[in-house]
Design an enzyme around this catalytic site. Structure first.
Site, PDB file in Angstrom:
ATOM      1  N   ASP A  28      35.056 -31.347  24.016  1.00  0.00           N
ATOM      2  CA  ASP A  28      35.692 -31.643  25.293  1.00  0.00           C
ATOM      3  C   ASP A  28      35.179 -30.693  26.376  1.00  0.00           C
ATOM      4  O   ASP A  28      35.424 -29.495  26.326  1.00  0.00           O
ATOM      5  CB  ASP A  28      37.216 -31.507  25.131  1.00  0.00           C
ATOM      6  CG  ASP A  28      37.988 -32.025  26.332  1.00  0.00           C
ATOM      7  OD1 ASP A  28      37.352 -32.417  27.330  1.00  0.00           O
ATOM      8  OD2 ASP A  28      39.232 -32.026  26.269  1.00  0.00           O
ATOM      9  N   HIS A  43      36.246 -30.983  29.397  1.00  0.00           N
ATOM     10  CA  HIS A  43      37.518 -30.763  30.104  1.00  0.00           C
ATOM     11  C   HIS A  43      37.364 -30.712  31.624  1.00  0.00           C
ATOM     12  O   HIS A  43      38.202 -30.137  32.326  1.00  0.00           O
ATOM     13  CB  HIS A  43      38.180 -29.466  29.610  1.00  0.00           C
ATOM     14  CG  HIS A  43      39.667 -29.541  29.549  1.00  0.00           C
ATOM     15  ND1 HIS A  43      40.484 -28.867  30.426  1.00  0.00           N
ATOM     16  CD2 HIS A  43      40.504 -30.218  28.721  1.00  0.00           C
ATOM     17  CE1 HIS A  43      41.757 -29.113  30.138  1.00  0.00           C
ATOM     18  NE2 HIS A  43      41.790 -29.925  29.108  1.00  0.00           N
ATOM     19  N   GLU A  87      33.425 -35.269  25.755  1.00  0.00           N
ATOM     20  CA  GLU A  87      34.535 -35.768  26.562  1.00  0.00           C
ATOM     21  C   GLU A  87      34.574 -35.154  27.962  1.00  0.00           C
ATOM     22  O   GLU A  87      34.338 -33.955  28.142  1.00  0.00           O
ATOM     23  CB  GLU A  87      35.853 -35.460  25.835  1.00  0.00           C
ATOM     24  CG  GLU A  87      37.091 -35.931  26.579  1.00  0.00           C
ATOM     25  CD  GLU A  87      38.346 -35.738  25.756  1.00  0.00           C
ATOM     26  OE1 GLU A  87      39.421 -35.574  26.367  1.00  0.00           O
ATOM     27  OE2 GLU A  87      38.273 -35.751  24.518  1.00  0.00           O
ATOM     28  N   GLU A 135      41.362 -39.662  30.299  1.00  0.00           N
ATOM     29  CA  GLU A 135      42.730 -39.158  30.256  1.00  0.00           C
ATOM     30  C   GLU A 135      43.330 -39.002  31.649  1.00  0.00           C
ATOM     31  O   GLU A 135      44.557 -38.973  31.792  1.00  0.00           O
ATOM     32  CB  GLU A 135      42.798 -37.833  29.509  1.00  0.00           C
ATOM     33  CG  GLU A 135      42.143 -36.654  30.219  1.00  0.00           C
ATOM     34  CD  GLU A 135      42.129 -35.408  29.358  1.00  0.00           C
ATOM     35  OE1 GLU A 135      42.875 -34.464  29.680  1.00  0.00           O
ATOM     36  OE2 GLU A 135      41.371 -35.369  28.366  1.00  0.00           O
ATOM     37  N   ASP A 187      45.590 -42.463  28.539  1.00  0.00           N
ATOM     38  CA  ASP A 187      46.773 -41.793  27.997  1.00  0.00           C
ATOM     39  C   ASP A 187      47.957 -42.721  28.198  1.00  0.00           C
ATOM     40  O   ASP A 187      48.282 -43.086  29.324  1.00  0.00           O
ATOM     41  CB  ASP A 187      46.990 -40.459  28.730  1.00  0.00           C
ATOM     42  CG  ASP A 187      48.086 -39.621  28.104  1.00  0.00           C
ATOM     43  OD1 ASP A 187      49.193 -40.164  27.907  1.00  0.00           O
ATOM     44  OD2 ASP A 187      47.856 -38.430  27.855  1.00  0.00           O
ATOM     45  N   HIS A 210      44.117 -40.727  24.606  1.00  0.00           N
ATOM     46  CA  HIS A 210      44.443 -39.309  24.772  1.00  0.00           C
ATOM     47  C   HIS A 210      45.914 -39.109  24.439  1.00  0.00           C
ATOM     48  O   HIS A 210      46.770 -39.844  24.901  1.00  0.00           O
ATOM     49  CB  HIS A 210      44.169 -38.931  26.236  1.00  0.00           C
ATOM     50  CG  HIS A 210      44.495 -37.517  26.595  1.00  0.00           C
ATOM     51  ND1 HIS A 210      45.617 -37.183  27.314  1.00  0.00           N
ATOM     52  CD2 HIS A 210      43.830 -36.364  26.365  1.00  0.00           C
ATOM     53  CE1 HIS A 210      45.635 -35.878  27.514  1.00  0.00           C
ATOM     54  NE2 HIS A 210      44.566 -35.352  26.948  1.00  0.00           N
TER      55      HIS A 210
END
Length: 382
Positions: free
Chosen positions: A184, A186, A210, A236, A258, A285
């Site tokens: 990830d 992020h 990700e 997400e 998500d 997510h």
């Protein structure tokens, strides 16, 4: 009668917001409207949305979704979408309980008997990665996800880039060739740094990379996709089919809506169908609570292009409460050889410990994400 008579919200540790909807006949549905760091704000949004569903038939889920998402001139965004998500999950829970069937049966029936799951193992602190991965493997998981780095400067230094590689190399050493590690980014990396590090990770065969860019820079993700042979995932922080369309067109391999942010079960099913037309897999997510996880699993049981499910059972940053603390019967959420078996109970398929939820709400929480800064004092992405 399935007329909605009551809507309640509960702020429960460590950082979650649960929604409880009751009908005149006494059927209770639960959902999760968590928006990490903004759950108190979402609570107010749920209270406002309750005005348009109270006294209405709980089974008119699609109609409620349309009114809640489009009934105000100003639409969308994480706060409103999270509020809609929690209510939507609770309405599906009611529908399943009313009809005596799990939600996946109402979505067309099961396409699989079990769902592979993965856990998050940190990565901000490289010294902890191997130990966290071993713990997840011992818990029975066959896949994990880790952060590629901690704070990352706009143009990563040699030391920072090497640190990313060392983390992933350490993960691969623990996991061997038979287990998977997703990495990830992020949203911490600039596009230039993400493109630079991705080829360095290819020898370790990440499951996917990700969120290589922040969601407001989704128009750049295609350039990153073209820079690597590793599958790319994101989603997400995208809240609708319309927001997913550009990243699907850009060539991502895995969509990660998500279910507590992207309009609940109703919209996520539509996102999954859209993703299928691009040959893209669904991996929702979910570093959240038991209701969000149950909703994700119900969608996964009925969705052909579902890949794997994130979950936070036993995750080390859940301080003050665990996923299973709010569930009366934990058996449906047990791992079996890295999978969770298909639910058979009605609605979302789990039974919430209402007394535990009410006790937790008395304490509440005010969880906030950290604010990071670069060495020069400027803001850094967390």
């Amino acid at each position: 009668m399935t007329t909605i008579s009551r809507v309640e919200t509960f702020l429960v540790a460590p950082r979650w917001l649960f929604v409880r909807i009751e009908t005149e006949s006494g059927i209770v549905g639960w959902g999760e409207a968590t928006c990490e760091g903004r759950s108190e704000t979402v609570r107010t949004a749920v209270e406002q949305l309750a005005e348009v569903i109270l006294g209405r038939d709980a089974l008119r889920i699609e109609d409620h979704w349309q009114v809640m998402t489009k009934g105000s001139f100003y639409r969308g965004g994480p706060i409103l979408s999270s509020a809609v998500s929690g209510i939507d999950q609770a309405l599906w829970d009611i529908a399943g309980k009313h009809l005596g069937a799990p939600v996946h049966q109402l979505l067309g029936g099961a396409v699989r008997d079990r769902i592979r799951v993965y856990g998050w193992v940190g990565g901000d602190e490289p010294s902890e990665v191997a130990d966290h991965i071993r713990a997840q493997v011992e818990a029975g998981l066959t896949a994990v996800k880790m952060n590629a780095s901690g704070r990352m400067s706009p143009l990563g230094s040699v030391a920072e880039l090497d640190g990313v590689v060392r983390r992933v190399a350490a993960a691969r050493e623990v996991l061997g060739d038979d287990r998977d590690v997703a990495v990830d980014f992020h949203g911490r990396f600039s596009l230039a740094t993400a493109k630079r590090v991705a080829p360095l990770l290819e020898p370790y065969r990440p499951f996917f990379l990700e969120e290589p860019v922040v969601p407001e820079n989704s128009h750049l993700i295609g350039e990153f996709v073209r820079s690597t042979t590793t599958p790319v995932s994101t989603g997400e922080r995208l809240y609708s089919r319309q927001e997913f369309l550009p990243v699907l067109q850009a060539g991502i391999a895995v969509a990660q809506p998500d279910l507590s942010h992207a309009g609940g079960i109703t919209e996520t099913r539509k996102i999954a169908a859209l993703a299928e037309t691009f040959d893209v897999q669904l991996a929702p997510h979910c570093p959240l609570g038991p209701l969000a996880l149950a909703a994700c699993l119900q969608v996964g049981f009925a969705t052909s292009n579902h890949l794997i499910q994130e979950q936070s059972i036993g995750i080390h940053y859940n301080e003050g409460a665990e996923v299973l603390d709010y569930v009366l019967d934990t058996a449906p959420l047990q791992f079996v050889d890295g999978y969770i078996e298909r639910f058979t109970g009605p609605g979302l398929g789990i039974e919430i410990d209402e007394q535990a939820v009410r006790r937790a709400d008395e304490k509440g929480h005010a969880w906030r994400g950290p604010v990071w800064r670069h060495t020069d004092g400027s803001f850094a992405e967390w």
